[in-house]
Design an enzyme around this catalytic site. Structure first.
Site, PDB file in Angstrom:
ATOM      1  N   LYS A 159      19.302 -24.415  29.965  1.00  0.00           N
ATOM      2  CA  LYS A 159      20.211 -23.279  29.892  1.00  0.00           C
ATOM      3  C   LYS A 159      21.312 -23.564  28.876  1.00  0.00           C
ATOM      4  CE  LYS A 159      18.548 -20.719  33.352  1.00  0.00           C
ATOM      5  NZ  LYS A 159      18.152 -19.305  33.243  1.00  0.00           N
ATOM      6  N   LYS A 261      10.061 -10.880  36.324  1.00  0.00           N
ATOM      7  CA  LYS A 261      10.523 -11.377  37.614  1.00  0.00           C
ATOM      8  C   LYS A 261      10.281 -10.302  38.658  1.00  0.00           C
ATOM      9  CE  LYS A 261      14.103 -14.396  35.665  1.00  0.00           C
ATOM     10  NZ  LYS A 261      15.558 -14.659  35.537  1.00  0.00           N
TER      11      LYS A 261
END
Length: 350
Positions: A159, A261
């Site tokens: 990230k 997702k």
């Protein structure tokens, strides 16, 4: 069919920091539908992207409001139920939990796992990445070590989008590479860069051999992706910019892939539509997760043979996951042979 709603809280072994903040625990919702002596399970987990926030309370209230309406339906009537949920304007996480539960019910009804019902090849599933959140260089190294000791890591998703700027991003990524030279690296900026920084970072990352960058620009700046693609050879995936199949045609000329997702899409039915839409536009596909337990990630794993990349690691970072489902083998999240989703509650597992 009858619908039962239960809340459960899960805690992360290691807090996860992204460009939008840090998460240590979440309260998710376990949805059970029952009919003809068969029970189907689904999960809804909260998430927030800009003005599209789905809190636990919002999800729970929507489920309780729609449950009486759905009593007249059978779990076999997924198309009609989807139309009702769309008309009621329920959050996508509500759709996801109910769609998941109806698929689980169907699999149990016919005695087959979903991946087998769909005719998919379980051996085609690729390894999942595991995530290293925004941290100091030394903190990132420690997190990489933790993952390497905990499981068979083949891929790291790092990230970036550090509020301290791209120099901090570069130092952290190089620290991960130094600590873990073997696993391949992917990068997810969670919309944490502006266009100028994104161009610089994408070219820098490409020189390091990074596989792709995910969501380099904030949601709402999709038109700038064309400029980024023009100045970068690094493949670009979108996550926050892509919720359902209807988003894909508008993005197809500017990106190389989409992150699907279940909570964003509204369940397995829409996730399958997204796969086919992405393929029709020549895009790659990955499946991701939020703070999902093994219940939702095992559901996503049923579709995993269709993905180029997987990021289904959230349940691996939980210290109190109440569910058991997909197996971890050679870095891969593999659905089992049990009917439906193949998920058990930990308290009842033998």
């Amino acid at each position: 069919m009858q619908i039962n709603v239960n809340l459960f809280t899960v805690n992360k072994r290691f807090p996860l920091t992204i460009s939008r903040g840090t998460t240590t625990q979440t309260t998710n919702i376990w949805v059970k539908i029952s009919q003809d002596g068969i029970e189907g399970w689904g999960e809804a987990s909260p998430f927030s992207i800009g003005d599209r926030k789905q809190s636990t309370d919002t999800i729970k209230d929507a489920l309780l409001q729609v449950a009486p309406i759905l009593q007249a339906f059978s779990p076999l009537q997924r198309q009609q139920i989807e139309q009702v949920l769309t008309k009621q304007q329920v959050p996508s996480s509500v759709k996801a939990a109910l769609d998941m539960a109806m698929h689980d019910w169907l699999g149990k009804r016919v005695g087959l796992p979903l991946w087998q019902i769909w005719g998919l090849e379980r051996n085609a599933i690729v390894p999942t990445s595991v995530t290293i959140g925004i941290n100091s260089p030394e903190g990132a190294k420690a997190r990489a070590r933790d993952w390497l000791q905990f499981t068979d890591v083949r891929l790291f998703k790092v990230k970036l989008g550090n509020p301290d700027g791209i120099d901090a991003d570069k130092k952290m990524l190089l620290a991960v590479r130094e600590e873990a030279p073997e696993p391949e690296l992917f990068v997810d900026a969670n919309g944490g860069w502006n266009l100028t920084d994104a161009i610089e970072m994408c070219n820098w990352l490409a020189e390091l051999g990074i596989k792709y960058v995910e969501q380099p620009l904030p949601r709402g700046q999709e038109t700038s992706l064309a400029k980024l693609k023009e100045h970068s050879s690094l493949p670009i995936f979108v996550d926050e910019s892509c919720f359902t199949s209807s988003d894909i045609p508008h993005l197809a000329n500017y990106v190389d892939g989409v992150n699907i997702k279940l909570m964003k899409s509204g369940g397995l039915s829409e996730a399958m539509r997204m796969v086919h839409t992405a393929r029709a536009y020549g895009l790659q596909v990955m499946f991701g997760c939020y703070s999902d337990s093994a219940l939702a990630n095992t559901a996503a794993a049923q579709l995993a043979p269709l993905a180029d990349y997987l990021d289904l690691d959230s349940h691996l970072n939980l210290i109190d996951d109440p569910f058991m489902g997909a197996l971890v083998q050679e870095g891969r999240i593999l659905p089992n042979d049990s009917p439906g989703l193949g998920v058990q509650h930990s308290a009842s597992a033998t």
